[in-house]
Enzyme design. Sequence first.
Site, short mmCIF file in Angstrom:
data_model
loop_
_atom_site.label_atom_id
_atom_site.label_comp_id
_atom_site.label_asym_id
_atom_site.label_seq_id
_atom_site.Cartn_x
_atom_site.Cartn_y
_atom_site.Cartn_z
N PHE A 115 -41.90 23.21 48.84
CA PHE A 115 -40.47 23.40 48.63
C PHE A 115 -40.19 24.88 48.48
O PHE A 115 -41.08 25.66 48.13
CB PHE A 115 -40.01 22.64 47.37
CG PHE A 115 -38.96 21.60 47.66
CD1 PHE A 115 -39.30 20.39 48.21
CD2 PHE A 115 -37.63 21.84 47.37
CE1 PHE A 115 -38.34 19.43 48.48
CE2 PHE A 115 -36.65 20.90 47.64
CZ PHE A 115 -37.00 19.68 48.20
N GLN A 235 -24.86 27.76 43.27
CA GLN A 235 -25.78 27.71 44.41
C GLN A 235 -25.17 27.06 45.64
O GLN A 235 -24.61 25.97 45.56
CB GLN A 235 -27.02 26.92 44.02
CG GLN A 235 -28.01 26.75 45.16
CD GLN A 235 -29.36 26.27 44.68
OE1 GLN A 235 -29.57 25.08 44.52
NE2 GLN A 235 -30.25 27.19 44.40
N HIS A 237 -26.47 25.46 48.90
CA HIS A 237 -27.68 24.96 49.55
C HIS A 237 -27.57 25.30 51.04
O HIS A 237 -26.51 25.08 51.64
CB HIS A 237 -27.77 23.45 49.34
CG HIS A 237 -29.09 22.85 49.74
ND1 HIS A 237 -29.52 22.80 51.04
CD2 HIS A 237 -30.08 22.31 48.98
CE1 HIS A 237 -30.73 22.22 51.07
NE2 HIS A 237 -31.09 21.93 49.84
N LEU A 247 -25.86 16.74 51.98
CA LEU A 247 -27.13 17.44 51.81
C LEU A 247 -28.20 16.98 52.80
O LEU A 247 -28.43 15.79 52.98
CB LEU A 247 -27.64 17.19 50.38
CG LEU A 247 -28.94 17.86 49.98
CD1 LEU A 247 -28.79 19.37 49.97
CD2 LEU A 247 -29.38 17.36 48.61
N GLU A 250 -34.15 20.17 51.43
CA GLU A 250 -35.10 21.25 51.71
C GLU A 250 -36.48 20.68 52.07
O GLU A 250 -37.30 21.35 52.68
CB GLU A 250 -35.20 22.08 50.43
CG GLU A 250 -35.81 23.43 50.55
CD GLU A 250 -35.57 24.21 49.24
OE1 GLU A 250 -34.42 24.39 48.84
OE2 GLU A 250 -36.58 24.61 48.63
N ARG A 281 -33.24 29.32 47.99
CA ARG A 281 -32.00 28.90 48.65
C ARG A 281 -30.98 30.01 48.81
O ARG A 281 -30.28 30.07 49.82
CB ARG A 281 -31.38 27.75 47.85
CG ARG A 281 -32.20 26.50 47.98
CD ARG A 281 -31.69 25.40 47.08
NE ARG A 281 -32.49 24.21 47.29
CZ ARG A 281 -32.38 23.11 46.56
NH1 ARG A 281 -31.50 23.06 45.58
NH2 ARG A 281 -33.13 22.06 46.81
N HIS A 351 -23.53 23.44 46.05
CA HIS A 351 -24.51 22.42 45.68
C HIS A 351 -24.76 22.31 44.18
O HIS A 351 -24.85 21.21 43.65
CB HIS A 351 -25.82 22.75 46.40
CG HIS A 351 -26.90 21.75 46.20
ND1 HIS A 351 -26.74 20.42 46.53
CD2 HIS A 351 -28.17 21.86 45.71
CE1 HIS A 351 -27.86 19.77 46.26
NE2 HIS A 351 -28.73 20.61 45.74
N ARG A 391 -31.27 28.59 41.23
CA ARG A 391 -32.24 27.53 40.93
C ARG A 391 -33.17 27.29 42.11
O ARG A 391 -32.72 27.30 43.26
CB ARG A 391 -31.49 26.24 40.61
CG ARG A 391 -32.41 25.06 40.41
CD ARG A 391 -31.67 23.82 39.95
NE ARG A 391 -30.82 23.20 40.93
CZ ARG A 391 -31.25 22.48 41.98
NH1 ARG A 391 -32.55 22.32 42.19
NH2 ARG A 391 -30.39 21.94 42.81
#
Lengths: 575, 246
Positions: A115, A235, A237, A247, A250, A281, A351, A391
């Site tokens: 990730f 954030q 994404h 979404l 990731e 991100r 996100h 994050r």
Amino acid sequence: MIHEFDAVIVGAGGAGLYAALEASKTAKTAVISKLYPTRSHTGAAQGGIGAALGNVDEDNPEWHAFDTIKGGDYLVDQQAAKILAEEAVQAVYDLENRGLPFSRTPEGRIDQRRFGGHTRNFGEAPVHRSCYAADRTGNMILQTLYQQCIKNQVHFFDEFQVLELLLDGTRVTGVVVFELAGGEVHVFKAKAVLFATGGFGRMFRITSNAHANTGDGPAVVMRAGIPLEDMEFFQFHPTGIKGMGILITEGVRGEGGILLNSGGERFMQRYAPTLLDLAPRDMVSRAIMTEIQAGRGVRGDRKIDDYVMLDAGHLGREVVESKIPDIADFCKTYLAIDPAEQPMPVQPTAHYAMGGIPTDTDGRVVTADTLYEGLYAAGECACVSVHGANRLGTNSLVDLVVFGRRAGRHIAEYVTGADMPSVPADAGEAVRLRIAELKSRRGEHPGPVYEKMQSTMMENVGVYRDEERMSTGVADIQALREAFKSVRVQDKESRFNTEVLAILELENLLDLSLITAASALNRTESRGAHSRVDYAERDDHQWLKHTLAAIERGAVTITYKPVDTSIWEPKPRTY
Amino acid sequence: MKVTLAVQRRNSEAGPDPYEQRFEVGVEPTDRVLDALMEVYRNQDGTLSFRKSCAHGVCGSDAMLINDEERLACKTLIQDVTEQDGDVITLAPLKHMPVQRDLMVDQGRFFEKFRAAKPFLITDQEPSEREFIQSREERKLFDDATKCINCSACYSACPVLDENPEFLGPAAIVAAARFVFDSRDKGLEPRLDVLDTPNGVWPCENHFACTRVCPRDIKITKLINLTKREIKKYREARGETAAEAK
């Protein structure tokens, strides 16, 4: 109607349910949720929960903590990140032992995938750290925790929505809540109240967030006089479905998917030579917007809603069907494409809120100098801060499990030594009057205010920011807060009046939008997800501090609190 | 393009009869039916009552009858249910549950049945290590059942429930099957008192309506039949009779 509980948990997503399970061991506990069970947005988390199990690669929690801090551009409170990474390991085993259906390695252990921003040995290369259940990990966490709540007979109040926090000085005394079914206002008196109401991405036009993500907890807490922390850090994404924001995990890139511009170039090579498509991100979203602004988006018109391609075709059908089956389903439903054959059109989507209700590592609400007794927050609505300015993927699920559990445990202990507070005789009256006033207003439908809020936030407080745009954003939101005064509730019924709540949710979003835009305008540096064209560098000398912001008499006031940098010295952030 | 939403409205189960109200909405063919509903709700009629949340088919809030078929409003595009400009899309509440208001139904009984199926891990073994070891093949046996989002589309579509409202229903059996076929769980035995009863699994007559409407593409009828088979095997091994034959 007045209820009395030792503990009231507001919100039934992952953090709320985990806290409820722990608190109910000693405390008479009520869970209040504006949604039916298992509808909460934890259920939309896809790619996994990060924990250094080392089932696939060598790993340890220290690396996870470091990645989290660096990923957050050093605005992370470092001891909190250490707790996050260390307790993640046992938390994942606990979930598995309670039935969570993790995907498995060939040896039958919990499988792990790569990730963004999660690395081996302080940044050497991507590491397999994300424990996953196909691409519905959040849904499985939500279901597992709800299953445990059924088993332990936790008391739920479904479709009850929080409207006011009751404080006596700095001590919590309860909450005022609206019951959808009957339209009644209830007062819940409690020794401890935990907010776990999730995010507020609905302030943006393109978002991965649910309609329910309207920031009710932070808004209600702020109106009780408690400032919110680091609200400028929101954030985006990198990979939402073009135009819709849905979404695309990731995990697709974790399994080997790559981003391509209009020329078919794997552009992340130019932005993050080591981690490539698995950079954090904020960096990937900026890279996409930079490509778009340079005319290398798919349409090539340099507009904010242009897009790039995410290619998973080379992974093969077997990987797509076994590891990202829901993504394949979304692509089929919303785009009529097969990701095993065709690339997916994606653009950054709002996100996750890094900011929120300020807490310590036991979930207790604490500002720079004030601890609010009996008041707790956990999950996305809280700011511990373990995410800092950005994050890392998978850390939202870690956060809600680790800190939901810690808050629940603290509550279980706290209530045994605390007295039941009293609430004023007229508790709830202000809310009743407010609802009556909304229903009696003559005025407009809420649609135009909603749409304008979402578009100004998207355009002016998005991935790239500057003074001019953010000032426009602040002014627009102020004007919309004024326009809100002539929005009315058309529905006069008391039973199942969803519109009353929708209008109050809009008010919550407007207040949080103002705080987000004003906090962003105030921070004259670039850090993590807050990226300013006019102040392009991080400025540790001036800005290595948390923002605390609240609305007072119609304007945003800002103070600060220090960042804990006790483990690692802030360094330039390259990948 | 323009479409007309023909919504079946009703203030409550006990109130006056349902009536149809039509709303004309400007949409893109690739918009969701939920987007059209939101447009009406925010700009035309705030009294229109329905549930929604995630808007992409994972939370289970917005199942309803769309052109007489159980679907999620957020997982149905306008182009899936229309052919041309000006077409009418009918919207009505799910069946087999009392109407609360307009498109909102009371799922109380549905969730009671779900909870009765003991949808949580029941085990008395300790994991051999920090985690239970489970092979990929074992994990695969119950994968389909983990996809359920309790939207109750299957419960509305099931013809058996027309005649027998006490039937446990497809979703609750899926919830049980989720654990019956999990190698970590004690499986069937603790759930026999719910499953192997006259209103447990046995009323299912293989109409496949549940399987057809499931927005998560769960092979529900197959899971029900596998559960039936498991019960028969269990009873036969003990020389007992399943409730089906009683």
